[in-house]
Design a protein around this motif. Structure first.
Motif, PDB file in Angstrom:
ATOM      1  N   GLN A 625     -10.186 -43.188 -20.049  1.00 37.36           N
ATOM      2  CA  GLN A 625     -10.246 -42.689 -21.419  1.00 37.36           C
ATOM      3  C   GLN A 625     -11.071 -41.402 -21.495  1.00 37.36           C
ATOM      4  O   GLN A 625     -10.698 -40.448 -22.195  1.00 37.36           O
ATOM      5  CB  GLN A 625     -10.853 -43.754 -22.329  1.00 37.36           C
ATOM      6  CG  GLN A 625      -9.926 -44.926 -22.625  1.00 37.36           C
ATOM      7  CD  GLN A 625      -8.753 -44.507 -23.492  1.00 37.36           C
ATOM      8  OE1 GLN A 625      -8.921 -43.910 -24.546  1.00 37.36           O
ATOM      9  NE2 GLN A 625      -7.547 -44.798 -23.017  1.00 37.36           N
ATOM     10  N   ASP A 626     -12.198 -41.359 -20.763  1.00 40.44           N
ATOM     11  CA  ASP A 626     -13.035 -40.150 -20.761  1.00 40.44           C
ATOM     12  C   ASP A 626     -12.299 -38.971 -20.134  1.00 40.44           C
ATOM     13  O   ASP A 626     -12.372 -37.835 -20.637  1.00 40.44           O
ATOM     14  CB  ASP A 626     -14.345 -40.419 -20.018  1.00 40.44           C
ATOM     15  CG  ASP A 626     -15.271 -41.357 -20.794  1.00 40.44           C
ATOM     16  OD1 ASP A 626     -15.097 -41.467 -22.023  1.00 40.44           O
ATOM     17  OD2 ASP A 626     -16.147 -41.979 -20.162  1.00 40.44           O
ATOM     18  N   LEU A 627     -11.604 -39.217 -19.037  1.00 45.33           N
ATOM     19  CA  LEU A 627     -10.862 -38.133 -18.384  1.00 45.33           C
ATOM     20  C   LEU A 627      -9.713 -37.654 -19.249  1.00 45.33           C
ATOM     21  O   LEU A 627      -9.410 -36.444 -19.284  1.00 45.33           O
ATOM     22  CB  LEU A 627     -10.343 -38.610 -17.022  1.00 45.33           C
ATOM     23  CG  LEU A 627     -11.399 -38.747 -15.929  1.00 45.33           C
ATOM     24  CD1 LEU A 627     -10.824 -39.465 -14.708  1.00 45.33           C
ATOM     25  CD2 LEU A 627     -11.937 -37.371 -15.524  1.00 45.33           C
ATOM     26  N   GLY A 645     -14.841 -36.642 -28.897  1.00 45.27           N
ATOM     27  CA  GLY A 645     -14.952 -37.593 -27.805  1.00 45.27           C
ATOM     28  C   GLY A 645     -15.602 -36.977 -26.586  1.00 45.27           C
ATOM     29  O   GLY A 645     -16.381 -37.629 -25.868  1.00 45.27           O
ATOM     30  N   LEU A 646     -15.298 -35.697 -26.327  1.00 47.36           N
ATOM     31  CA  LEU A 646     -15.895 -34.984 -25.196  1.00 47.36           C
ATOM     32  C   LEU A 646     -17.411 -34.897 -25.342  1.00 47.36           C
ATOM     33  O   LEU A 646     -18.164 -35.086 -24.374  1.00 47.36           O
ATOM     34  CB  LEU A 646     -15.282 -33.586 -25.113  1.00 47.36           C
ATOM     35  CG  LEU A 646     -15.877 -32.623 -24.088  1.00 47.36           C
ATOM     36  CD1 LEU A 646     -15.614 -33.119 -22.678  1.00 47.36           C
ATOM     37  CD2 LEU A 646     -15.281 -31.227 -24.267  1.00 47.36           C
ATOM     38  N   LEU A 647     -17.869 -34.649 -26.565  1.00 52.66           N
ATOM     39  CA  LEU A 647     -19.308 -34.518 -26.790  1.00 52.66           C
ATOM     40  C   LEU A 647     -20.025 -35.868 -26.739  1.00 52.66           C
ATOM     41  O   LEU A 647     -21.232 -35.928 -26.477  1.00 52.66           O
ATOM     42  CB  LEU A 647     -19.557 -33.859 -28.154  1.00 52.66           C
ATOM     43  CG  LEU A 647     -19.035 -32.416 -28.296  1.00 52.66           C
ATOM     44  CD1 LEU A 647     -19.306 -31.891 -29.688  1.00 52.66           C
ATOM     45  CD2 LEU A 647     -19.664 -31.506 -27.254  1.00 52.66           C
ATOM     46  N   ARG A 648     -19.271 -36.972 -26.982  1.00 54.46           N
ATOM     47  CA  ARG A 648     -19.877 -38.305 -26.934  1.00 54.46           C
ATOM     48  C   ARG A 648     -19.792 -38.928 -25.552  1.00 54.46           C
ATOM     49  O   ARG A 648     -20.434 -39.942 -25.268  1.00 54.46           O
ATOM     50  CB  ARG A 648     -19.170 -39.226 -27.936  1.00 54.46           C
ATOM     51  CG  ARG A 648     -19.581 -39.013 -29.355  1.00 54.46           C
ATOM     52  CD  ARG A 648     -20.959 -39.573 -29.643  1.00 54.46           C
ATOM     53  NE  ARG A 648     -20.984 -41.032 -29.674  1.00 54.46           N
ATOM     54  CZ  ARG A 648     -22.079 -41.762 -29.718  1.00 54.46           C
ATOM     55  NH1 ARG A 648     -23.267 -41.176 -29.690  1.00 54.46           N
ATOM     56  NH2 ARG A 648     -22.021 -43.085 -29.756  1.00 54.46           N
ATOM     57  N   ALA A 649     -18.983 -38.358 -24.656  1.00 56.59           N
ATOM     58  CA  ALA A 649     -18.754 -38.927 -23.329  1.00 56.59           C
ATOM     59  C   ALA A 649     -20.056 -38.936 -22.524  1.00 56.59           C
ATOM     60  O   ALA A 649     -21.002 -38.200 -22.835  1.00 56.59           O
ATOM     61  CB  ALA A 649     -17.683 -38.126 -22.593  1.00 56.59           C
ATOM     62  N   LEU A 654     -23.975 -36.746 -26.847  1.00 57.42           N
ATOM     63  CA  LEU A 654     -24.647 -36.372 -28.092  1.00 57.42           C
ATOM     64  C   LEU A 654     -24.729 -37.574 -29.022  1.00 57.42           C
ATOM     65  O   LEU A 654     -23.809 -38.385 -29.104  1.00 57.42           O
ATOM     66  CB  LEU A 654     -23.892 -35.243 -28.790  1.00 57.42           C
ATOM     67  CG  LEU A 654     -24.034 -33.825 -28.242  1.00 57.42           C
ATOM     68  CD1 LEU A 654     -23.413 -32.842 -29.208  1.00 57.42           C
ATOM     69  CD2 LEU A 654     -25.483 -33.464 -27.979  1.00 57.42           C
ATOM     70  N   SER A 655     -25.824 -37.663 -29.758  1.00 58.75           N
ATOM     71  CA  SER A 655     -25.973 -38.739 -30.737  1.00 58.75           C
ATOM     72  C   SER A 655     -25.081 -38.441 -31.944  1.00 58.75           C
ATOM     73  O   SER A 655     -24.648 -37.306 -32.165  1.00 58.75           O
ATOM     74  CB  SER A 655     -27.422 -38.861 -31.176  1.00 58.75           C
ATOM     75  OG  SER A 655     -27.803 -37.691 -31.908  1.00 58.75           O
ATOM     76  N   LEU A 656     -24.818 -39.477 -32.743  1.00 57.34           N
ATOM     77  CA  LEU A 656     -24.009 -39.280 -33.951  1.00 57.34           C
ATOM     78  C   LEU A 656     -24.681 -38.312 -34.915  1.00 57.34           C
ATOM     79  O   LEU A 656     -24.011 -37.525 -35.593  1.00 57.34           O
ATOM     80  CB  LEU A 656     -23.754 -40.632 -34.626  1.00 57.34           C
ATOM     81  CG  LEU A 656     -22.872 -41.616 -33.847  1.00 57.34           C
ATOM     82  CD1 LEU A 656     -22.758 -42.942 -34.585  1.00 57.34           C
ATOM     83  CD2 LEU A 656     -21.479 -41.026 -33.636  1.00 57.34           C
TER      84      LEU A 656
END
Length: 779
Positions: A625-627, A645-649, A654-656
């Motif tokens: 899923q991350d890829l 999603g890229l920034l949360r991976a 990154l925090s919300l």
């Protein structure tokens, strides 16, 4: 004393190089060994090894056959005369001796040049033919074989729908075709995605319908209504003839009396056109459908009783006829084949098309031929070809019966013996290819065909295999112009007698009593066990019952409970087998991957290693899923969901709160634009800024290299720089990531992917690779 198989005489007779055979060989009957011996026998009489070609369906089967032949020759070359006299020479050793003598006489040097043994898959054989005649094959330069051509089919279908409004024909034909397509789309509720999926499915099976169209060009091919309706009549008449033949004479007369009585009582509700038992011509279809409705319930079972609704009113006469009819149906219930035939009667099609039906069918034909042309252009543009296209090209390279090409004439001179393994899995195109290869052959002219297979094991429906090809060849005892003797070998060398006997009993009830090539129905043929009964093996049933449920209980929960019990039973059996026979190999067989949902977690929990291929879907795993998120973001900078999603991976995390500060009020900007805004980056927390600065620098470098590297290397390189491997929990995750990057390699076209949709679809079909640490003890 050495035990001799009961079919040994047949096994020896089929080695005759002057005769052609089609051999039905059940599972475990030594089919490969039979092919090896036949090949060795032929090598002992030909002028050159290249005069023989053995065709298989898999590379593994071809490699196994080649290995056994070479080993037989090496054993013959290395076995001393003393050892032969002491132990007696085996048949294969004697055949290998004859081959070595022939090779020495003619200077073949087979052991030094084993590549002279022509043992190929059907696809590599077709590719070899097209390479020899590229112009006649109409492929141009040798194209790449598309192992998984679904993306080609999908794009060809999409392009076909895009061209619906364009003028692809001339004159009055255009308006007629347009009307036909409109009628078809109306029947399909103008569901264009559904039409596209239908075209994809039909392109996968085009060798099954293209052969019935007249003409080679899509805009000039025609569909003959009379021919199509005649085919419908043939289907109906063949089915009705089977029903009539299955009825005993006395039962047929009694059925006619009962049906006539019911029809008289039904009056205007009776659709029958005549009395007595109907004939087997197509016009009798409606009469037979009345009889089938009379005999069967709505669920397709024999009626246990009849009432006035079926034409049996109360009263003495009615009671007598009821008893007569129910007694007749009771006798019918003892004939499973008769029930199958009666169930088919209501499904028999009308034998003539209505005008609107014919127009809809013509519209389908127009779309299919245009889709086929779009596929041809797409394959040419990409220099690719699928399995069906390769077989078509090979057939074209050989020409026709009346105008064979130079290649066909050369092969007729050069190629003298053909062996085909797994003949039950050939398609119509491949059958046509064999007929062209043997078009000039005749009985006793030094040529031979050797076809081996088992129609009960036909499995390659996904490769357009048609088991009817085997059945037709078997029944006619002829392929093209070549007469073939049909023989059966029946001894099973592999399995324990307890298993063989159980299969004989069970499958005699499962498979039909009579083979039918039109339906692909295969009659069961029993096998005979060669091994001695061990007394410890057999078939055991361990039933798992789904518990009774109350009205308020969830059926899914009850099913899950039963699956959990089943999984526990499976593990208990594994433990019991290993305790008794630690060296034995164990196989777990299921009908679908979903049936392993409870078993695999238990194996993992117990840390029991196993080998499996394409069983565990990877699409839902976090690493995939991350890829996928990374890939989507790189391909499309406006894909807001992917960028968030890229920034949360894990490689950024990154925090919300930081995400909200960065992009919460930026609906008119892409996330990438927000990243480039220094003021927005400054609003993040200290940890968030540190992480984002690193990510931003690496993304900037990656975009600077976009288009300069292969797509897979571009995405994988950024993932490695981001520290992707360090975020993985296990070696298994790393193996799964490699499979994803291999998929990118497969899909890449000119430094990019064909579409996001194609990637998403293929990710759903991605499965975990085999466990490299597991042995073969559990599969």
């Amino acid at each position: 004393m050495t035990k001799t198989p009961v079919d040994q005489a047949i096994r020896e007779r089929v080695l005759n190089p002057e005769q052609s055979f089609i051999v039905q060989a059940p599972a475990g009957s030594g089919k490969t060994e039979l092919l090896v011996r036949r090949f060795l026998r032929l090598l002992a009489v030909v002028e050159a090894p290249e005069e023989i070609v053995a065709i298989t369906f898999t590379r593994k089967a071809a490699a196994e056959m080649r290995k056994r032949i070479i080993e037989a020759l090496q054993n013959a070359a290395n076995t001393s005369k003393t050892k032969r006299e002491a132990h007696g020479a085996e048949e294969s050793l004697q055949l290998a001796d004859e081959v070595l003598a022939r090779a020495a006489e003619l200077g073949w040097q087979l052991l030094q040049n084993p590549s002279r043994l022509k043992i190929q898959t059907i696809d590599s054989f077709c590719a070899a033919l097209t390479r020899q005649m590229p112009l006649l094959a109409q492929l141009g330069g040798q194209p790449e074989l598309a192992e998984d051509p679904r993306d080609l089919y999908r794009e060809a279908a999409t392009n076909t729908l895009k061209l619906l409004d364009e003028n692809t024909t001339q004159g009055g034909e255009q308006s007629g075709n347009s009307v036909a397509v409109e009628i078809l789309l109306e029947r399909l509720d103008n569901n264009l995605p559904g039409v596209r999926d239908m075209l994809i499915t039909m392109l996968q099976k085009r060798d099954q319908w293209l052969r019935y169209l007249v003409g080679k060009r899509p805009d000039r091919a025609v569909m003959d209504r009379a021919v199509m309706e005649q085919a419908l009549k043939h289907i109906v008449e063949a089915s009705l003839k089977d029903v009539r033949n299955a009825l005993l004479k006395a039962d047929a007369e009694e059925l006619a009396d009962c049906a006539g009585y019911a029809a008289d009582n039904l009056g205007e509700d009776n659709p029958r056109s005549s009395r007595g038992l109907p004939g087997t011509n197509a016009d009798a279809r409606q009469d037979w459908q009345f009889i089938a409705d009379l005999c069967l319930t709505q669920r397709g079972e024999w009626r246990k009783s009849v009432t006035i609704k079926q034409g049996f009113p109360p009263g003495r006469d009615g009671r007598d006829m009821k008893e007569q009819f129910t007694d007749l149906l009771s006798r019918f219930s003892e004939q499973p084949r008769l029930l199958e035939l009666f169930r088919e009667i209501p499904m028999l099609p009308p034998t003539a098309y209505q005008d609107d039906e014919w127009l809809a069918l013509k519209g389908l034909y127009v779309l299919l031929t245009r889709a086929k042309e779009q596929l041809r252009r797409l394959c040419a543009a990409r220099n690719q070809v699928d399995f069906i296209g390769l077989a078509e090209a090979a057939s074209q390279a050989l020409g026709g019966d009346d105008n064979p090409t130079d290649l066909a004439l050369y092969l007729d001179y050069r190629l003298r013996h053909i062996l085909v393994d797994e003949y039950q899995d050939v398609s119509n195109n491949q059958q046509e290819l064999l007929e062209k290869l043997t078009a000039g052959w005749a009985a006793e002219d030094g040529h031979s065909l050797f076809l081996v297979g088992d129609p009960m094991q036909s499995i390659y429906r996904f490769r357009k295999a048609e088991v009817g090809v085997f059945l037709n060849t078997w029944q006619q005892q002829q392929l093209g112009q070549v007469p073939i003797e049909a023989v059966t070998i029946e001894v099973n060398f592999r399995s324990d007698p307890a298993l063989v006997n159980w299969v004989n009993q069970a499958f005699a009830q499962v498979l039909p009593k009579v083979s039918d090539s039109a339906r692909g129905a295969v009659k069961f043929k029993p096998a005979q066990a060669f091994r001695e009964l061990s007394g410890t093996t057999g078939v055991y049933v361990h039933p798992v019952l789904i518990p009774k449920m109350n009205k308020d209980e969830d059926p899914a929960a009850a099913k899950a409970q039963a699956q959990a019990q089943e999984a526990q039973l499976v593990l208990q059996q594994i433990d019991a087998i290993r305790a008794e026979s630690p060296a034995d190999c164990i196989a777990i067989l299921v009908r679908a991957r979903t049936h392993l949902s409870a078993i695999l977690p238990l194996l993992a929990e117990r840390k029991i290693p196993f080998r499996a291929v394409d069983l565990e879907p990877l699409g839902a795993r976090p690493v995939i899923q991350d890829l996928l998120t990374l890939t989507r973001a790189l391909r499309h900078r406006a894909d807001r969901v992917a960028w968030l999603g890229l920034l949360r991976a894990p490689w950024c995390g990154l925090s919300l709160a930081d995400l909200l500060a960065l992009a919460g009020d930026s609906s008119d900007q892409t996330i990438w634009q927000c990243l480039q805004n220094e003021q927005r980056r400054a609003t993040l927390s200290a940890a968030g800024r540190t992480r984002l600065e690193r990510l931003y620098a690496l993304l900037s470098q990656a975009f600077a290299r976009q288009g300069r590297l292969p797509f897979r290397r571009w995405v994988e390189g950024l993932w490695l720089n981001l520290g992707g491997p360090a975020t993985l929990a296990s070696e298994t995750d790393l193996r799964d990531a490699r499979r994803y990057f291999e998929l990118l390699d497969e899909l890449e076209q000119g430094g990019d992917l064909p579409s996001q949709e194609a990637l998403a679809q293929r990710v759903t079909e991605l499965y975990a690779g085999a466990d490299t640490h597991a042995n073969d003890s559990l599969q």
